[in-house]
Design an enzyme around this catalytic site. Structure first.
Site, PDB file in Angstrom:
ATOM      1  CB  SER A 110      -0.955  -0.032   1.204  1.00  0.00           C
ATOM      2  OG  SER A 110      -1.941   0.972   1.095  1.00  0.00           O
ATOM      3  CD  GLU A 209      -2.067  -3.214  -3.969  1.00  0.00           C
ATOM      4  OE1 GLU A 209      -3.272  -3.383  -3.675  1.00  0.00           O
ATOM      5  OE2 GLU A 209      -1.325  -2.450  -3.330  1.00  0.00           O
ATOM      6  CG  HIS A 278      -5.074  -2.670  -0.224  1.00  0.00           C
ATOM      7  ND1 HIS A 278      -4.238  -2.385  -1.275  1.00  0.00           N
ATOM      8  CD2 HIS A 278      -4.829  -1.720   0.720  1.00  0.00           C
ATOM      9  CE1 HIS A 278      -3.528  -1.296  -0.993  1.00  0.00           C
ATOM     10  NE2 HIS A 278      -3.864  -0.881   0.210  1.00  0.00           N
TER      11      HIS A 278
END
Length: 304
Positions: A110, A209, A278
């Protein structure tokens, strides 16, 4: 690329919060969990300090945590406690000479993407797009995530990435490709283009992602990668999870539909629905290792 030494039971793991904070109670639970699975823990000040707005402390405190963890010879691995926001504020405060001279395991995803890109570009360090202590290990450290994590950290020669049972990898464009894998969260990769820590994407495998981004915003960031020449430079593209990346204008047209339209004719292999990102469970990807992708047999592997 430098692959860090493996992690063994009893080693010291440093826990840092380079981005957003956790509560003191949560930080203590994280410490106790890592100790319970057999490691000594050194908590960084950022993991236990008072929050500074939406950040886990002042920029200097969070950057010093990372510099000191790399400089400390007793620390064998650095686990990020969570992502959030603000990690890229530290890029000019990190001591890349110290990091390069003291290669060790560094794990997160992230907002931690900025560190993966910088350590790849400036330190030649293999890092791990993998579970974080608060975000994953306390509540979502299932067998698949656990097995993938430790297999990647202790990679001997080669490792095959296999999705959990019932989650088939998809193909947008057929082909085979080989190259170092790098990337991460799209909303951090895109703004890194043109910065001093942007990696050289030529002949790399690009992994992407994201979470909670609208389809139009994802489109804008993907177009940035096209306009900057990144998509032309890479050898192949692997798309992880894009959790809750929805299209409010037309919910029937999904993020996968968009990717199929956008990447169908780029002339290089593209795979999607890779269970890393995630969501849960989560595969760990060793960024900087040699990645081979083969769409014909749905195979992705990594080699030191």
């Amino acid at each position: 690329m430098i692959f860090p030494n493996r992690l063994t039971l009893g080693d010291t793991v440093g826990i840092v919060a380079p981005s957003s904070p956790v509560t003191p109670k949560r930080a203590q639970q994280c410490k106790e969990y890592i100790e319970s699975i057999g490691y000594t823990v050194l908590m960084g000040q950022s993991a236990t300090s008072s929050s500074h707005g939406y950040l886990a402390g002042e920029d200097s405190l969070r950057a010093n945590d990372i510099n000191e963890m790399f400089a400390n010879p007793s620390v064998k691995a650095i686990f990020c406690i969570r992502g959030g926001y603000g990690g890229n504020r530290l890029m000019r405060l990190l001591d890349y000479d110290v990091i390069r001279s003291n290669p060790k395991i560094f794990v997160g995803y992230s907002d931690i993407t900025s560190f993966h890109l910088a350590f790849h570009s400036l330190c030649n360090l293999v890092t791990f797009h993998g579970p974080m202590v608060s975000s994953n290990m306390l509540d979502h450290f299932d067998d698949y995530t656990n097995h993938s994590f430790f297999k990647a950290l202790n990679l001997n020669t080669a490792l095959q990435l296999c999705n959990p049972s019932g989650n088939d990898m998809g193909v947008i464009h057929d082909g085979c490709a080989c190259g170092e894998i790098i990337g991460g969260c799209l909303s951090l990769v895109s703004p890194a283009i043109g910065t001093f820590y942007q990696p050289d994407f030529r002949n790399k495998i690009l992994f992407l992602e994201d979470v909670d981004e609208s389809l139009p915003r994802c489109d804008k960031m993907i177009e940035h990668l096209f306009h900057a020449g990144i998509i032309d430079q890479v050898s192949g593209i692997i798309l992880g999870e894009f959790l809750d990346c929805n299209n409010s204008y037309d919910p029937s047209y999904t993020i996968i539909d968009y990717f199929k339209d956008r990447f169908a004719h780029i002339g290089k292999p593209v795979m999607y629905n890779i269970k890393s990102g995630h969501g849960h469970p989560m595969a760990t990807i060793p960024f900087g290792t040699l990645c081979r992708m083969n769409t014909f047999n749905r195979c992705i592997s990594f080699k030191r």
